[in-house]
Design a protein around this motif. Structure first.
Motif, mmCIF file in Angstrom:
data_model
loop_
_atom_site.group_PDB
_atom_site.id
_atom_site.type_symbol
_atom_site.label_atom_id
_atom_site.label_comp_id
_atom_site.label_asym_id
_atom_site.label_seq_id
_atom_site.Cartn_x
_atom_site.Cartn_y
_atom_site.Cartn_z
ATOM 1 N N MET A 252 11.039 1.105 6.576
ATOM 2 C CA MET A 252 10.108 0.435 7.579
ATOM 3 C C MET A 252 10.944 -1.022 7.768
ATOM 4 O O MET A 252 11.108 -1.403 8.987
ATOM 5 N N GLY B 205 -5.670 6.491 12.902
ATOM 6 C CA GLY B 205 -6.156 5.796 11.580
ATOM 7 C C GLY B 205 -7.067 6.778 11.064
ATOM 8 O O GLY B 205 -7.049 7.037 9.674
ATOM 9 N N VAL C 262 3.575 -7.845 6.039
ATOM 10 C CA VAL C 262 4.821 -7.459 5.503
ATOM 11 C C VAL C 262 5.718 -8.451 4.890
ATOM 12 O O VAL C 262 6.145 -8.194 3.637
ATOM 13 N N PHE D 124 -5.064 4.897 18.652
ATOM 14 C CA PHE D 124 -4.594 4.693 17.245
ATOM 15 C C PHE D 124 -5.619 4.619 16.560
ATOM 16 O O PHE D 124 -5.510 4.870 15.251
ATOM 17 N N PHE E 289 4.256 -9.264 1.518
ATOM 18 C CA PHE E 289 4.618 -8.024 0.526
ATOM 19 C C PHE E 289 6.034 -8.371 -0.061
ATOM 20 O O PHE E 289 6.127 -8.211 -1.238
ATOM 21 N N LEU F 39 14.341 -5.939 16.205
ATOM 22 C CA LEU F 39 14.767 -7.055 16.220
ATOM 23 C C LEU F 39 16.069 -7.526 16.883
ATOM 24 O O LEU F 39 16.412 -8.509 17.401
ATOM 25 N N LEU G 278 -5.676 9.892 9.752
ATOM 26 C CA LEU G 278 -4.667 10.039 8.533
ATOM 27 C C LEU G 278 -5.595 9.844 7.001
ATOM 28 O O LEU G 278 -5.272 10.467 6.252
ATOM 29 N N PHE H 193 -1.584 -1.305 2.271
ATOM 30 C CA PHE H 193 -0.893 -1.341 3.657
ATOM 31 C C PHE H 193 -1.854 -2.197 4.518
ATOM 32 O O PHE H 193 -1.539 -2.843 5.519
ATOM 33 N N PHE I 165 0.459 -7.673 11.031
ATOM 34 C CA PHE I 165 1.511 -6.942 10.547
ATOM 35 C C PHE I 165 2.600 -7.697 9.907
ATOM 36 O O PHE I 165 3.093 -7.314 8.821
ATOM 37 N N PHE I 166 3.186 -8.914 10.775
ATOM 38 C CA PHE I 166 4.435 -9.621 10.292
ATOM 39 C C PHE I 166 3.770 -10.352 8.962
ATOM 40 O O PHE I 166 4.605 -10.044 7.981
ATOM 41 N N ILE J 257 -2.083 3.725 5.211
ATOM 42 C CA ILE J 257 -1.454 3.287 6.568
ATOM 43 C C ILE J 257 -2.552 3.540 7.614
ATOM 44 O O ILE J 257 -2.923 2.843 8.691
ATOM 45 N N PHE K 78 -4.177 1.122 10.450
ATOM 46 C CA PHE K 78 -4.425 1.622 11.839
ATOM 47 C C PHE K 78 -5.927 1.410 12.290
ATOM 48 O O PHE K 78 -6.133 0.829 13.460
ATOM 49 N N MET L 128 5.458 5.405 13.008
ATOM 50 C CA MET L 128 4.184 5.684 12.665
ATOM 51 C C MET L 128 3.332 7.013 13.284
ATOM 52 O O MET L 128 2.923 7.975 12.771
ATOM 53 N N ASP M 23 12.740 -13.203 11.666
ATOM 54 C CA ASP M 23 12.146 -12.267 11.211
ATOM 55 C C ASP M 23 13.126 -11.133 10.481
ATOM 56 O O ASP M 23 12.909 -10.261 9.503
#
Lengths: 517, 381
Positions: A302, A473, B304, A469, B307, A310, A476, B105, B300-301, B178, B182, A430, B353
């Motif tokens: 990931m 979710g 991560v 989404f 983590f 980026l 999943l 996650f 999200f950022f 995950i 979401f 994803m 980032d």
């Protein structure tokens, strides 16, 4: 409205089963229903009285009007609502008590009618494409389904449910009795008909649906590729977008005639180069992570995916790949003077690519390498111990899975004509991962189903695009908890452990190896 | 790693014979180069590449004298403030991983939810003038509120998404995680729409404190102090209380803890709750620190990166999360200016980032056990 009573009904059943006797049970059901209705009613009264729109944007007067069914006084509307909820709950409970066969049939009929009503515009469009005049007037009046048509559709479902099992039984009985030569002919004919249908499909369904089909095809390509890593080899890759991006950017840079023009090469020349470049990237990124297992691998890949995005966005590489301005003026593919301009044309390229990949993946699935991947997926330590070069085989999985992503990316760039970094977000990885998990890891039929359900359906139901989404979710989580194998799990293969009896003049059976069975 | 004692290394080079071909071969053997696979070679090359890039980049930046000492100080202070936010979120990862071996996650989105719900309270208190009258208590109430929200969300996620999967393969849990991520993101979007919302400015936090030549904004000091206080509280909780002892026992060995009468499910729920509460508090101080406000994808950022911080410090270790977060914040603040500018890469601050993600990947490759952590057990995922 419809969503609410279902859990109510389910809860009711649960209460009934747990209760000491019937009467207490029904009392509890009634109490639960009343409590549910009272809570909803209080909520409606609350959002009617106090505006919380600045916080919850959907708690608008429109919602109140919708839930009280347009009645002026909230109390009257609430009464209606309560009655409707009770009725729906009763219907739900009735359905739950019905035999499974009839429940499923009714469910399918309702699904078909609701689907037809939701897709009315699309169906009209397709019908007008095929037939002259206004054939859609037969089905719809002012965009709504005619009641007679709905009844016929429902009746058709009942007839279908009655007929299909019998036909299927007869086919299943008779097919093995045919000679092998005939059997092969039948299967060839069926496949030929399928391919023929796919070939005329874009002209039947028109430009918009072809566009949807093209998107479905691109995701199918990626899903098939990622399936090698995730489904077969058990390598949880969350950075698949990397390969997609490499394919797309290479195609973009080498063919475009915009500010980043480098040579304006031909599509067909660049296509193999993009695939090779994606494979090379896949190999390069696989090497450092090859020793990682499970969730750490997922996080590391990931990281790669985000790094690529980026970098594509950065000023540093923008002279080469356009930065946030993207790459413009990417030509459509052409053969001689013929250009693949419309979605219908492009559909054929994607169809061809998907068919090729389907064959390749199917062969890989059956090959010795495929079985080595599965051995690694099931237990890496054991696979290593029985002499599989896990490092090499895993690297191979990453590299081959990247090829399909590169292919999809290259076609994507050419199809769109412009590419921007934001097209290569984590969401792509994803989405593809969702397809694989929901469809069924390692199952090719599952990939096709998963792509149609997760990519095709949301494209058709644009009104619900916002909830796409959210649905992913829930899907999943539900799949992880209730069906870890996916909707269409891969069929378990059984390899014989002793050599198969050799038929005279036949080729040696491929199933005799016990290496990883 | 092969057992060295079974491959005795001959220390005396001895004469060049058929059994002992040359001094080069002996050297190769002694450095264990003959047992090196091509993956090792690649890893070594990557290691050399990155180290030289960092060394060359930073020496060139220093040689050019692009920044003054005061500027470096400002950068480090900003890094520490940002890093302490990462630390708070990282604790949630580390606690959960320590017990369930699960990368939660959805933790970044738990952080988001707390921050998002509290922003409405914050705006309301600001409009009512409560913030003006008692800024400290109001901010404290925000933090409490966010902690409460995030705690409930975290426990709910555990109940719905992870509890049914106890003792299932870890990858199935990751899939569910995950999905939960979401779900939370798009629920927040459905509730609160896609707009960005900013926390109101707190009076007294917009000034700067002059420390010699370095001017440190008050908000950075506040962020750091709050984070430190929360972490001290957590440390006491884990080390001194009964439930903390249970948590440590479960993370040591779940089965033994169960046999000793520890209520595993309660400990797991408590762990998720504590992690969530810290994430919610982090959401508020992040909102104070970052003027651009909160949105439904903001989780999200930081998620991560936190983590990354947890892995850097050593996942499963509470002090490790603190150290990892602070280091990551400082690296992220210094990296672009120190290394990338020196290497002549334009627009280096855009790549902040990238540095974080690169660190994540490199740590996972070269030191998955982190600074404080023990080696990760080779459990099958």
């Amino acid at each position: 409205m419809v969503v609410l009573p279902r859990p109510l009904a389910g809860r009711g059943l649960l209460l009934l089963q747990q209760a000491p006797n019937r009467r207490v049970g029904w009392m509890r059901v009634l109490a639960a229903c009343l409590a549910g209705i009272a809570a909803t009613g209080l909520f409606i009264l609350f959002i009617d009285a106090v505006s919380i729109r600045h916080m919850f944007t959907h708690a608008s007067p429109a919602l109140v009007a919708y839930m009280t069914m347009g009645q002026e006084a909230p109390a009257a509307g609430l009464g209606l609502f309560a009655v409707a909820a009770l009725a729906a709950g009763a219907v739900g409970a009735g359905l739950a008590l019905m035999p499974a066969y009839w429940r499923n049939t009714i469910f399918m009929a309702v699904l078909l009618v609701v689907g037809m009503a939701l897709l009315s515009e699309l169906i009209s469009q397709v019908l007008r494409q095929i037939l002259n005049g206004r054939p859609d007037r037969l089905l719809f009046s002012q965009g709504a389904l005619r009641p007679a048509v709905a009844a016929i559709a429902a009746a058709a479902v009942f007839a279908w449910r009655g007929l299909v099992p019998r036909i299927r039984l007869r086919v299943r009985d008779r097919l093995p009795q045919l000679e092998p030569e005939r059997q092969r002919q039948v299967s060839l004919a069926v496949r030929g008909a399928g391919v023929l249908l796919l070939l005329v499909l874009p002209w039947l369904v028109g430009s918009y649906l072809s566009e949807v089909l093209a998107n479905v095809g691109l995701y199918l390509l990626m899903a098939l590729g990622l399936n090698i890593a995730v489904g077969l080899a058990g390598l949880f890759d969350l950075g698949y977008v990397t390969n997609f991006a490499v394919g797309a950017y290479l195609m973009g840079v080498l063919t475009n005639s915009g500010p980043q023009a480098t040579g304006e090469f031909n599509f067909w020349l660049v296509l193999p180069v993009s695939i090779l470049a994606a494979m090379f990237t896949g190999l390069l990124l696989a090497l450092p992570v090859i020793r990682m297992r499970g969730d750490y691998l997922a996080i590391a890949t990931m990281g790669f995916g985000e790094i690529i995005r980026l970098l594509a966005l950065s000023d540093w590489l923008s002279p080469l790949i356009g930065g946030s301005q993207g790459i413009l003026f990417i030509p459509k593919p052409n053969i001689g003077a013929f250009t693949f301009q419309t979605p219908q044309h492009l559909f054929y390229i994607i169809l061809a690519a998907s068919l090729v990949m389907l064959v390749v993946i199917n062969r890989l699935d059956l090959s010795l390498t495929g079985r080595r991947w599965m051995a690694i997926r099931d237990d890496e330590t054991v696979a290593n111990a029985i002499g599989i070069d896990t490092t090499w085989i895993k690297t191979l999985a990453f590299t081959l899975s990247a090829a399909s992503g590169g292919l999809a990316g290259a076609i994507f760039a050419s199809k769109l004509g412009t590419i921007f970094p934001h097209s290569f977000s984590l969401l792509i990885s994803m989405n593809v991962l969702c397809i694989i998990i929901v469809g069924g890891m390692g199952s090719i039929r599952g990939m096709v189903l998963g792509t149609l359900v997760l990519i095709g359906v949301p494209e058709l139901l644009r009104e619900f695009a916002e909830f796409r989404f959210l649905l992913y979710g829930i899907l999943l989580m539900a799949v992880a908890i209730y069906r870890p194998g996916g909707l269409m799990p891969a069929r378990a293969r059984h390899y014989r452990t002793e050599p198969a009896p050799q038929p005279a003049g036949g080729t040696p059976a491929t199933s005799s190896s016990a290496a990883s069975g | 790693m092969p057992d060295r004692s079974r491959f005795p290394i001959d220390d005396k080079p001895g004469p060049v014979t058929a059994a002992n071909p040359s001094r080069v071969a002996t050297l190769v053997h002694r450095l264990a180069l003959d047992r090196m696979s091509w993956v090792d070679v690649v890893l070594l090359l990557i290691r050399i590449g990155f180290i030289s890039a960092v060394v060359i980049g930073s020496t060139r930046t220093f040689m050019e004298g692009r920044f003054s000492a005061a500027q470096w100080g400002t950068l480090i202070a900003a890094g520490v403030a940002q890093g302490s936010i990462y630390s708070l979120i990282a604790l949630g990862y580390t606690l959960v991983y320590g017990i369930l071996r699960l990368i939660n996650f959805a933790h970044g989105d738990v952080f988001m939810f707390g921050a998002f719900c509290t922003v409405f309270l914050a705006i309301w208190t600001s409009q009512q003038g409560i913030l003006e009258r008692a800024p400290a208590i109001t901010v404290l109430s925000w933090i409490l509120f966010a902690a409460l929200i995030s705690m409930s969300i975290a426990v709910l996620v555990e109940r719905l998404a992870y509890k049914p999967l106890r003792n299932k393969p870890r990858l199935v849990m990751l899939i569910s995680a995950i999905g939960a991520s979401f779900f939370l993101q798009y629920t927040a979007r459905g509730f609160f729409s896609t707009a960005f919302r900013s926390y109101p400015t707190v009076p007294g936090l917009d000034g700067r404190l002059e420390l010699g030549q370095i001017a440190v904004p008050h908000v950075q000091i506040t962020v750091f102090a709050v984070a430190l206080a929360l972490m001290a509280g957590l440390y006491i909780l884990v080390e001194k209380t009964r439930i903390g002892r249970a948590m440590r026992a479960v993370s040591e060995n779940m089965e033994t803890a169960r046999l000793m009468g520890v209520n595993i499910e309660r400990v797991i729920m408590f762990t998720f709750g504590i992690g969530g509460a810290l994430a919610g508090a982090a959401g508020v101080i992040n909102g104070l620190y970052k003027p651009q406000g909160v949105s439904f994808i903001m989780g999200f950022f930081p998620g991560v990166k936190a983590f990354t911080a947890a892995v850097l410090g050593g996942i499963g270790s509470v002090p490790g999360a603190l150290i990892g977060g602070l280091l990551l914040g400082i690296f992220e603040a210094l990296g672009p200016n120190l290394v990338l500018t020196g290497l002549g890469i334009p627009g280096s601050n855009q790549l902040k980032d990238v540095i974080a993600f690169l660190m994540l990947v490199l740590i996972l490759i070269f030191r998955p056990q982190g600074i404080m952590g023990e080696a990760i057990k080779e459990e099958k995922a």
